[in-house]
Enzyme design. Sequence first.
Site, PDB file in Angstrom:
ATOM      1  N   ARG A  57       9.055  -4.983  -4.434  1.00 35.20           N
ATOM      2  CA  ARG A  57       8.790  -4.014  -5.502  1.00 35.20           C
ATOM      3  C   ARG A  57       7.622  -3.113  -5.115  1.00 35.20           C
ATOM      4  NH1 ARG A  57       4.276  -5.373  -6.515  1.00 35.20           N
ATOM      5  NH2 ARG A  57       4.030  -3.629  -7.918  1.00 35.20           N
ATOM      6  N   GLY A  58       7.343  -2.113  -5.987  1.00 36.50           N
ATOM      7  CA  GLY A  58       6.316  -1.117  -5.665  1.00 36.50           C
ATOM      8  C   GLY A  58       7.011   0.034  -4.951  1.00 36.50           C
ATOM      9  N   ALA A  59       6.741   1.265  -5.403  1.00 31.85           N
ATOM     10  CA  ALA A  59       7.528   2.415  -4.935  1.00 31.85           C
ATOM     11  C   ALA A  59       7.578   2.564  -3.408  1.00 31.85           C
ATOM     12  CB  ALA A  59       7.005   3.690  -5.611  1.00 31.85           C
ATOM     13  N   ARG A  86      17.171   0.758  -8.087  1.00 28.87           N
ATOM     14  CA  ARG A  86      16.206   1.054  -9.153  1.00 28.87           C
ATOM     15  C   ARG A  86      16.143   2.582  -9.269  1.00 28.87           C
ATOM     16  NH1 ARG A  86      10.701  -2.130  -9.279  1.00 28.87           N
ATOM     17  NH2 ARG A  86      10.978  -1.757 -11.515  1.00 28.87           N
ATOM     18  N   ASP A 221       5.342   6.061  -9.444  1.00 30.07           N
ATOM     19  CA  ASP A 221       6.720   5.836  -8.974  1.00 30.07           C
ATOM     20  C   ASP A 221       7.457   7.144  -8.725  1.00 30.07           C
ATOM     21  OD1 ASP A 221       5.989   3.191 -10.408  1.00 30.07           O
ATOM     22  OD2 ASP A 221       7.713   2.778  -9.109  1.00 30.07           O
ATOM     23  N   ASN A 231       4.961   5.987 -14.076  1.00 32.26           N
ATOM     24  CA  ASN A 231       4.379   4.755 -13.512  1.00 32.26           C
ATOM     25  C   ASN A 231       4.638   3.612 -14.491  1.00 32.26           C
ATOM     26  OD1 ASN A 231       2.837   3.433 -11.391  1.00 32.26           O
ATOM     27  ND2 ASN A 231       1.230   3.189 -12.911  1.00 32.26           N
ATOM     28  N   LYS A 232       4.230   2.421 -14.096  1.00 29.28           N
ATOM     29  CA  LYS A 232       4.489   1.217 -14.897  1.00 29.28           C
ATOM     30  C   LYS A 232       4.168   1.439 -16.371  1.00 29.28           C
ATOM     31  CE  LYS A 232       5.906  -1.874 -13.862  1.00 29.28           C
ATOM     32  NZ  LYS A 232       7.368  -2.037 -14.003  1.00 29.28           N
TER      33      LYS A 232
HETATM   34  O1  MRU Z   1       8.256  -2.394 -11.432  1.00 25.18           O
HETATM   35  P1  MRU Z   1       7.311  -2.347 -10.275  1.00 25.18           P
HETATM   36  O2  MRU Z   1       6.486  -3.582 -10.142  1.00 25.18           O
HETATM   37  O3  MRU Z   1       7.994  -1.955  -8.983  1.00 25.18           O
HETATM   38  O4  MRU Z   1       6.310  -1.148 -10.648  1.00 25.18           O
HETATM   39  C1  MRU Z   1       5.316  -0.798  -9.754  1.00 25.18           C
HETATM   40  C2  MRU Z   1       4.466   0.321 -10.225  1.00 25.18           C
HETATM   41  O5  MRU Z   1       4.631   0.861 -11.295  1.00 25.18           O
HETATM   42  C3  MRU Z   1       3.418   0.810  -9.267  1.00 25.18           C
HETATM   43  O6  MRU Z   1       2.321   1.343  -9.950  1.00 25.18           O
HETATM   44  C4  MRU Z   1       4.025   1.908  -8.368  1.00 25.18           C
HETATM   45  O7  MRU Z   1       5.272   1.520  -7.854  1.00 25.18           O
HETATM   46  C5  MRU Z   1       3.126   2.243  -7.252  1.00 25.18           C
HETATM   47  S1  MRU Z   1       3.012   0.924  -6.076  1.00 25.18           S
HETATM   48  C6  MRU Z   1       1.933   1.384  -4.859  1.00 25.18           C
END
Ligand code: MRU
Length: 330
Positions: A57-59, A86, A221, A231-232
Amino acid sequence: MTATGNQRARQTRLLALRFDGEALIALDQTQLPWREQYLRLTSAEEIAEAIRRLAIRGAPLIGVAAAYGIALDPSPAACALLKAARPTAVNLAYAVDRVAAADDPLTEAMAIHREEEASSDAIAAHGADLLAGTATILTHCNTGALAAPGRGTALAVVEELALRGSLRLALITESRPLLQGARLTAYELTTLGIRFELLVDAAAPAVIASGAVDAVIVGCDRVATNGDVANKVGTYALALAARAAEIPFVVAGPTSTIDGQCPSGAQITIEQRDPSEVRSLAGQPVTVPDAPCRNPAFDVTPAALISGLVTERGVATPVGIESVSELISG
Ligand code: MRU
């Protein structure tokens, strides 16, 4: 942080994924912080599934994982499957399209991996310059070495501030429903030896209002060309609180997260995840069975609330069409 602490931080950098020539070896993030268990993924289908269930996970990290997925299988079906894994992080489509168009997909996937790693160092430096002297910072979700190749994005800035000696405390949010902050950021900061306190998400705006926080920094993201940021979920509330408290609200991410085709936040698809994630906490039910739930994984923060967008190419401030287009054109 002491010199010894700095060295320890460098030596204990987490490796979220690597490609061994035949398979993607990925730390299963659903098992953290309890178990450090690696997955061996040998097909685009397995990688797509790992991305869907947030094992990866994480963009930036899902972009790199998808790149290796296309190196394993460059078929149009694999491209479609990985892109659909996703919908919000644009890094996925960016990496899939780049590798699918390349003469040598594996070389291209490795290039994306190296570029994202280099970006994280540059983001750490630019972000720490921007926020020089910050003693208490608040961050959301997980944006470190588990979320991006190398040091990460927003959490890389937090680490850099600690290495430069100004940071005294990182406040981190739980990040319900899947607890990326409580499980993953706490784990990373423990590994790095950086002092932190964990907050439930709902506590953060009042803690900011109390004057206890110097700055807020988050990842992203997808960034629209007008500077709106997805973002989250929970990010928007932090941005509002930061604006009310008149402290910087900074977004950090590589330029691969800027979507040159997306004019504003209104066009960003927000991933809606399974209601079962809201009905439970770490596997335990927290509500009546089958409670109707809404589970958006992300929210959109308007550019006007963002003090600076930190990328590997530099900082956009103020954040808007002009400064973002300068970043896109390099
Ligand atoms: O659902 P996730 O855990 O993939 O969400 C991650 C985030 O929202 C992060 O802030 C974003 O992907 C940046 S990661 C460097």
